[in-house]
Design an enzyme around this catalytic site. Structure first.
Site, mmCIF file in Angstrom:
data_model
loop_
_atom_site.group_PDB
_atom_site.id
_atom_site.type_symbol
_atom_site.label_atom_id
_atom_site.label_comp_id
_atom_site.label_asym_id
_atom_site.label_seq_id
_atom_site.Cartn_x
_atom_site.Cartn_y
_atom_site.Cartn_z
ATOM 1 N N LYS A 164 18.946 28.398 62.769
ATOM 2 C CA LYS A 164 17.592 28.903 62.984
ATOM 3 C C LYS A 164 16.553 28.010 62.313
ATOM 4 C CE LYS A 164 18.544 32.345 65.645
ATOM 5 N NZ LYS A 164 18.093 32.321 67.056
ATOM 6 N N THR B 252 18.007 36.799 82.527
ATOM 7 C CA THR B 252 19.251 36.044 82.682
ATOM 8 C C THR B 252 20.311 36.493 81.685
ATOM 9 O OG1 THR B 252 18.706 34.259 81.105
ATOM 10 C CG2 THR B 252 17.870 34.038 83.364
ATOM 11 N N ASP C 263 24.109 30.253 81.540
ATOM 12 C CA ASP C 263 24.813 29.936 80.300
ATOM 13 C C ASP C 263 24.061 28.769 79.680
ATOM 14 O OD1 ASP C 263 26.446 29.047 78.269
ATOM 15 O OD2 ASP C 263 28.273 28.953 79.459
ATOM 16 N N TYR D 141 24.278 30.168 60.240
ATOM 17 C CA TYR D 141 23.223 30.811 61.028
ATOM 18 C C TYR D 141 21.848 30.387 60.515
ATOM 19 C CZ TYR D 141 20.656 34.461 63.518
ATOM 20 O OH TYR D 141 19.787 35.132 64.344
ATOM 21 N N ASN E 211 15.815 33.379 73.925
ATOM 22 C CA ASN E 211 16.315 34.462 73.084
ATOM 23 C C ASN E 211 17.822 34.411 72.857
ATOM 24 O OD1 ASN E 211 16.431 37.370 71.980
ATOM 25 N ND2 ASN E 211 17.708 37.482 73.822
ATOM 26 N N ILE F 217 13.571 34.942 80.617
ATOM 27 C CA ILE F 217 14.126 35.325 79.318
ATOM 28 C C ILE F 217 15.623 35.054 79.316
ATOM 29 C CG2 ILE F 217 14.342 37.176 77.608
ATOM 30 C CD1 ILE F 217 12.111 38.669 79.185
ATOM 31 N N VAL G 80 16.418 43.444 63.068
ATOM 32 C CA VAL G 80 16.087 44.167 64.286
ATOM 33 C C VAL G 80 17.368 44.729 64.872
ATOM 34 C CG1 VAL G 80 15.116 43.999 66.617
ATOM 35 C CG2 VAL G 80 14.144 42.614 64.758
#
Length: 301
Positions: free
Chosen positions: A155, A38, A59, A151, A87, A12, A184
């Site tokens: 996405k 990570t 990174d 943004y 993520n 992740i 969220v």
């Protein structure tokens, strides 16, 4: 310490405490998977390491960092990876007319190019496991979040990339799930350092912009733990035929979080419903009123 015999592994990205990645790490761990968590700084992952998870520095915008992580994961798992969760992300709230392209490039480096780089780098380990890629996208990919054009674009790119990636990896037995995350609770919107430039055409309604900075944390926001629980439950389902996948098997699309249902309906009914709802939620109708008043005052002079 690597996975036990028969234990599945999950890598992740972006597991800093307070965010979705951290919650996913805890949930996958609770479900019995070997979690490789990570973050840019492993010092923030001490709690997860103490629980028995592997923790690595990563990174996603740095090719050498990804290469090193790939080698380390191979050593931990023996060269396979069952699940990759992309993520790590960066928020970006600014009017489209006020963007700084260097700032935009930084967002795309993390949100888009980082995802692409991770999928390319770990393809061999995923193919060896006939594994699963989970790309954390956002409702922003299909909804007009005013002041969030950059943004939204990042996405949207992840969604389009994932759809093509799904077909390319299908012959190798690797699945791709796109998580369309609604509002969220997360740390992603905790930094409200962005400001309107002095000459912005939106200075008239600067208060609306400031309100928009934390919009995702104050509108039908779902607990991070609840979102993580739903996602992990769904991606750990067994495989099912394509037609039944959304109900009984690992889904190609996962919709959850605040306003996810509304966004899904909007994609079916037509974009007008999302345009109407978001326009009023961001309160851009107030800007209309301000502009009308300015026009009236000009006429009186």
């Amino acid at each position: 310490m690597g996975p036990k015999p028969g234990q599945k592994s999950v890598l992740i990205t972006g597991c800093t405490p307070g965010g979705i990645g951290h919650a996913l790490a805890l949930e996958f761990h609770a479900k019995g998977l070997h979690v490789i968590a990570t973050a840019r700084r492993t010092s923030v992952l001490t709690e997860l390491a103490d629980m028995g998870m592997s923790t690595l520095a990563l990174d996603v915008t740095n090719a050498e960092s990804i290469k090193t992580c790939h080698s380390q994961v191979g050593s931990i798992t023996g060269g396979t990876l069952d699940i990759l969760v992309n993520n790590a992300g960066r928020t970006h709230t600014h009017p489209a007319t006020d963007i700084d392209l260097d700032d935009v490039r930084e967002t795309f480096e993390t949100n888009v190019f980082g995802v692409m780089a991770m999928c390319a780098a770990f393809a061999d380990q995923l193919i060896a496991a006939r594994g699963l890629i989970v790309n954390i996208a956002s409702l922003a990919a299909v909804t007009p979040y005013a002041f969030g054009s950059v943004y939204c674009a990042s996405k949207g790119a992840v969604v389009s990339y994932s759809r093509a990636l799904r077909l390319e990896l299908k012959p190798f037995g690797v699945r791709v799930t796109v998580a369309m995350a609604g509002t969220v609770r997360s740390q992603i919107a905790s930094k409200t350092h962005r400001t309107l430039p002095a000459g912005s055409i939106y200075q008239r309604v600067a208060h609306l912009f400031e309100r928009r900075l934390t919009f995702s944390q104050n509108n039908a926001t779902v607990r991070t733990e609840d979102f993580a629980s739903q996602l992990v439950r769904d991606v750990l389902r067994s495989e099912a035929p394509l037609f039944f996948r959304s109900w009984f098997g690992r889904p190609d699309w996962f919709w959850a979080g605040g306003m996810a249902r509304l966004a899904w309906v909007g994609t079916c009914v037509g974009e007008w419903i999302l345009d109407t709802v978001l326009y009023r939620m961001i309160r851009l109708n107030e800007l209309e009123a301000v502009l009308r008043k300015e026009a009236e005052q000009k006429k009186l002079k």
